[in-house]
Scaffold this motif. Structure first.
Motif, PDB file in Angstrom:
ATOM      1  N   ALA A  65       0.849  -1.196   0.000  1.00 53.16           N
ATOM      2  CA  ALA A  65       0.000   0.000   0.000  1.00 53.16           C
ATOM      3  C   ALA A  65       0.880   1.241   0.000  1.00 53.16           C
ATOM      4  N   HIS A  66       0.239   2.369  -0.294  1.00 53.74           N
ATOM      5  CA  HIS A  66       0.903   3.671  -0.257  1.00 53.74           C
ATOM      6  C   HIS A  66       0.039   4.584   0.625  1.00 53.74           C
ATOM      7  N   TYR A  67       0.298   4.595   1.926  1.00 51.51           N
ATOM      8  CA  TYR A  67      -0.570   5.394   2.793  1.00 51.51           C
ATOM      9  C   TYR A  67      -0.580   6.870   2.409  1.00 51.51           C
ATOM     10  N   PRO A  68       0.527   7.445   1.852  1.00 53.90           N
ATOM     11  CA  PRO A  68       0.456   8.855   1.475  1.00 53.90           C
ATOM     12  C   PRO A  68      -0.546   9.153   0.353  1.00 53.90           C
ATOM     13  N   GLN A  69      -1.027   8.117  -0.325  1.00 54.22           N
ATOM     14  CA  GLN A  69      -2.005   8.319  -1.395  1.00 54.22           C
ATOM     15  C   GLN A  69      -3.445   8.201  -0.900  1.00 54.22           C
ATOM     16  N   THR A  70      -3.631   8.145   0.406  1.00 60.23           N
ATOM     17  CA  THR A  70      -4.974   7.999   0.967  1.00 60.23           C
ATOM     18  C   THR A  70      -5.935   9.041   0.406  1.00 60.23           C
ATOM     19  N   ALA A  71      -5.530  10.297   0.387  1.00 59.69           N
ATOM     20  CA  ALA A  71      -6.445  11.385   0.015  1.00 59.69           C
ATOM     21  C   ALA A  71      -6.689  11.471  -1.486  1.00 59.69           C
ATOM     22  N   ILE A  72      -5.911  10.757  -2.311  1.00 58.88           N
ATOM     23  CA  ILE A  72      -6.101  10.836  -3.757  1.00 58.88           C
ATOM     24  C   ILE A  72      -6.627   9.530  -4.333  1.00 58.88           C
ATOM     25  N   ILE A  73      -7.089   8.615  -3.484  1.00 58.82           N
ATOM     26  CA  ILE A  73      -7.654   7.370  -3.984  1.00 58.82           C
ATOM     27  C   ILE A  73      -8.816   7.683  -4.925  1.00 58.82           C
ATOM     28  N   ALA A  74      -8.959   6.871  -5.962  1.00 62.85           N
ATOM     29  CA  ALA A  74     -10.039   7.026  -6.938  1.00 62.85           C
ATOM     30  C   ALA A  74      -9.936   8.335  -7.710  1.00 62.85           C
ATOM     31  N   SER A  75      -8.718   8.743  -8.033  1.00 61.77           N
ATOM     32  CA  SER A  75      -8.521   9.884  -8.935  1.00 61.77           C
ATOM     33  C   SER A  75      -8.637   9.387 -10.376  1.00 61.77           C
ATOM     34  N   TRP A  76      -9.327  10.138 -11.198  1.00 64.66           N
ATOM     35  CA  TRP A  76      -9.774   9.621 -12.493  1.00 64.66           C
ATOM     36  C   TRP A  76      -8.728   9.646 -13.592  1.00 64.66           C
TER      37      TRP A  76
ATOM     38  N   ARG B 207      -5.800   8.985   9.467  1.00 63.50           N
ATOM     39  CA  ARG B 207      -6.967   8.687   8.626  1.00 63.50           C
ATOM     40  C   ARG B 207      -6.808   7.321   7.962  1.00 63.50           C
ATOM     41  N   TYR B 208      -5.596   7.036   7.503  1.00 69.60           N
ATOM     42  CA  TYR B 208      -5.348   5.755   6.838  1.00 69.60           C
ATOM     43  C   TYR B 208      -5.642   4.589   7.767  1.00 69.60           C
ATOM     44  N   PHE B 209      -5.144   4.625   8.980  1.00 69.03           N
ATOM     45  CA  PHE B 209      -5.382   3.513   9.894  1.00 69.03           C
ATOM     46  C   PHE B 209      -6.833   3.452  10.351  1.00 69.03           C
ATOM     47  N   ASP B 210      -7.509   4.582  10.439  1.00 68.48           N
ATOM     48  CA  ASP B 210      -8.952   4.540  10.710  1.00 68.48           C
ATOM     49  C   ASP B 210      -9.667   3.742   9.611  1.00 68.48           C
ATOM     50  N   LEU B 211      -9.312   4.011   8.369  1.00 65.17           N
ATOM     51  CA  LEU B 211      -9.979   3.370   7.238  1.00 65.17           C
ATOM     52  C   LEU B 211      -9.625   1.896   7.123  1.00 65.17           C
ATOM     53  N   THR B 212      -8.380   1.560   7.316  1.00 64.29           N
ATOM     54  CA  THR B 212      -7.992   0.152   7.181  1.00 64.29           C
ATOM     55  C   THR B 212      -8.549  -0.691   8.319  1.00 64.29           C
ATOM     56  N   LEU B 213      -8.523  -0.175   9.528  1.00 65.77           N
ATOM     57  CA  LEU B 213      -9.087  -0.931  10.644  1.00 65.77           C
ATOM     58  C   LEU B 213     -10.590  -1.136  10.473  1.00 65.77           C
ATOM     59  N   ALA B 214     -11.289  -0.114   9.989  1.00 66.07           N
ATOM     60  CA  ALA B 214     -12.727  -0.252   9.752  1.00 66.07           C
ATOM     61  C   ALA B 214     -13.013  -1.346   8.734  1.00 66.07           C
ATOM     62  N   ALA B 215     -12.061  -1.607   7.849  1.00 67.28           N
ATOM     63  CA  ALA B 215     -12.207  -2.654   6.842  1.00 67.28           C
ATOM     64  C   ALA B 215     -11.709  -4.012   7.326  1.00 67.28           C
ATOM     65  N   GLY B 216     -11.275  -4.105   8.576  1.00 61.64           N
ATOM     66  CA  GLY B 216     -10.821  -5.378   9.128  1.00 61.64           C
ATOM     67  C   GLY B 216      -9.368  -5.700   8.880  1.00 61.64           C
ATOM     68  N   THR B 217      -8.609  -4.729   8.384  1.00 62.91           N
ATOM     69  CA  THR B 217      -7.182  -4.935   8.111  1.00 62.91           C
ATOM     70  C   THR B 217      -6.374  -4.592   9.350  1.00 62.91           C
ATOM     71  N   THR B 218      -5.579  -5.542   9.810  1.00 63.81           N
ATOM     72  CA  THR B 218      -4.812  -5.352  11.044  1.00 63.81           C
ATOM     73  C   THR B 218      -3.304  -5.299  10.820  1.00 63.81           C
ATOM     74  N   THR B 219      -2.852  -5.609   9.612  1.00 63.93           N
ATOM     75  CA  THR B 219      -1.430  -5.464   9.268  1.00 63.93           C
ATOM     76  C   THR B 219      -1.324  -4.824   7.891  1.00 63.93           C
ATOM     77  N   THR B 220      -0.483  -3.797   7.786  1.00 67.90           N
ATOM     78  CA  THR B 220      -0.261  -3.126   6.511  1.00 67.90           C
ATOM     79  C   THR B 220       1.229  -3.039   6.220  1.00 67.90           C
ATOM     80  N   VAL B 221       1.538  -3.019   4.924  1.00 68.98           N
ATOM     81  CA  VAL B 221       2.910  -2.805   4.457  1.00 68.98           C
ATOM     82  C   VAL B 221       2.856  -1.613   3.513  1.00 68.98           C
TER      83      VAL B 221
END
Length: 428
Positions: free
Chosen positions: A74-85, A116-130
């Protein structure tokens, strides 16, 4: 001690190496006992409760108690630009990624996005990120500080680039080595954190920088190394122009000591026979990023062929080139990619990829990714009837996988009813 009641499953074999159904043990009314941040026992609910009569009990009914999901790229710095067209890889980097990553020299902004990134990933059930961070040490500090505050097992590193990137996003061979080493020494092995040496990809590193990072990895073989490999055909052609002496894309990394056990090769779509043989020989891990590969138009990962060869494969969102933070959506995309390649992946294979398979790819399967005594108690509790559409389909299920598959294909964060990190219930 705490006991969680619900459906449980654990893998006793790799579901790609035999009949998938035979790789799994399922308890329709199961239990997971947790003590001191680890799984103490797994089994039938009546047996676990009888063995621990004084334990606190939480009953999740028919929900599935699963290992927490593991996002291997993953690229946590891209959290705010996800789904850019609307862009393919190189244009997407220049139009969206690089301008956003330039903001991460601001420590306050980096901390905001990490939270914000960890809020979103935890809400999705993800407990380990790289995660790839940015070239800024502040971005690495923000990622690890936030992960540590939450007790997460998290891996990541400073992204290194010294060419073909804008001003403000380039370091040098020397600073890449020295800053990466300092961050490694600061964070690796602290609580549940792991440093990953991170050259972005061959086009954004000079031979001198790749050599310096290969030397750093040789000095610290205990850490992982992550980069991108053969994501798009235009990228492969660009690499051939930049490194005309190399036999192929993988050979670029190999010449600088960046291929081996502990290498995480993101995407790995358009591989030649020599590359596939060398990756298998080296024990490198291939990380499949299906929502990204379809969103950016990269191509179709050869899951069936690579698994038949005995490659090590993990699964990942590739946020924000990937279009979802959810590993459920990522499993669904992996299924769709498999269908387009003529192979229907079994639900047991998909769930394994998002849990134990990714743990194996990260060389962490002795600690996370399965329900077994002694494993770290990172868990996701998944409602298999979270929406009316899913519920009406699951009601017709004749077995576990017919019940699970609708959640794989249509589930989102509404399906995740509880998350445990190190045995502690997380507020999602």
């Amino acid at each position: 001690m705490r006991i969680l009641l619900g459906q449980t499953l654990h893998y006793v074999a790799n579901p790609f190496e035999g009949p998938p159904e035979e790789a799994v043990r399922h308890e329709r009314r199961g239990a997971v006992a947790i003590a001191d941040g680890k799984i103490a026992a797994v089994g039938p609910a009546d047996d676990i409760r009888a063995a621990h009569p004084g334990a606190e009990v939480t009953d999740y009914g028919d929900a599935l108690i699963s290992p927490g999901f593991i996002d291997a790229h993953a690229h946590y710095p891209q959290t705010a630009i996800i789904a850019s067209w609307g862009k393919r890889l190189i244009d997407w980097l220049n139009a969206f990624t690089f301008p956003e990553e330039m903001r991460f020299g601001d420590a306050a902004y980096a901390h905001e996005i990490a939270a914000r990134y960890f809020d979103l990933t935890l809400a999705a059930g993800t407990t380990t990120t790289v995660s790839y961070c940015t070239i800024h040490p502040e971005s690495v500090d923000a990622y690890f500080t936030e992960a540590r505050r939450r007790g997460l097992r998290a891996l990541g590193g400073k992204t290194c680039m010294d060419r073909n990137a804008p001003d403000g996003l380039r370091d040098t061979a020397e600073t890449a080595h020295d800053q990466s080493r300092a961050l490694l020494e600061k964070w690796h092995g602290v609580d549940r954190l792991g440093y990953v040496i991170t050259p972005r990809f061959a086009p954004t590193s000079t031979p001198e920088q790749l050599e310096a990072l290969g030397a750093l990895w040789a000095d610290h073989p205990e850490v992982l190394m992550q980069t991108h490999l053969s994501e798009q055909t235009e990228e492969i052609a660009w690499v051939a122009e930049l490194f005309p002496e190399a036999r192929d894309y993988l050979d670029v990394y190999d010449r600088f000591g960046l291929v081996g056990k502990g290498a995480l090769m993101g995407h790995s779509i358009h591989l030649g026979p020599r590359e596939r043989a060398r990756l298998k020989e080296a024990g490198a891990s291939l990380i499949h990023c299906p929502t990204s590969n379809t969103f950016i138009g990269s191509g179709l990962f050869d899951m069936a062929g690579l698994m038949a060869e005995g490659q090590t494969v993990g699964l990942a969102t590739d946020t924000g080139g990937g279009s979802s933070f959810s590993m459920l959506r990522t499993m669904a995309a992996a299924y769709e990619v498999g269908q387009l390649r003529g192979t229907a992946l079994h639900p047991a294979q998909l769930w394994w990829l998002a849990t134990q398979g990714s743990a194996r790819a990260l060389h962490l399967d002795d600690r996370i990714g399965t329900l077994a005594p002694g494993m770290e108690a990172d868990l996701a509790v998944v409602d298999l009837a979270s929406t009316p559409a899913i519920a009406q389909r699951a009601a017709r299920a004749d077995d576990l996988w017919q019940a699970v598959f609708p959640t794989i294909m249509m589930g989102d964060d509404r399906a995740v009813v509880a998350v445990y990190v190190g045995g502690a219930l997380v507020n999602i």
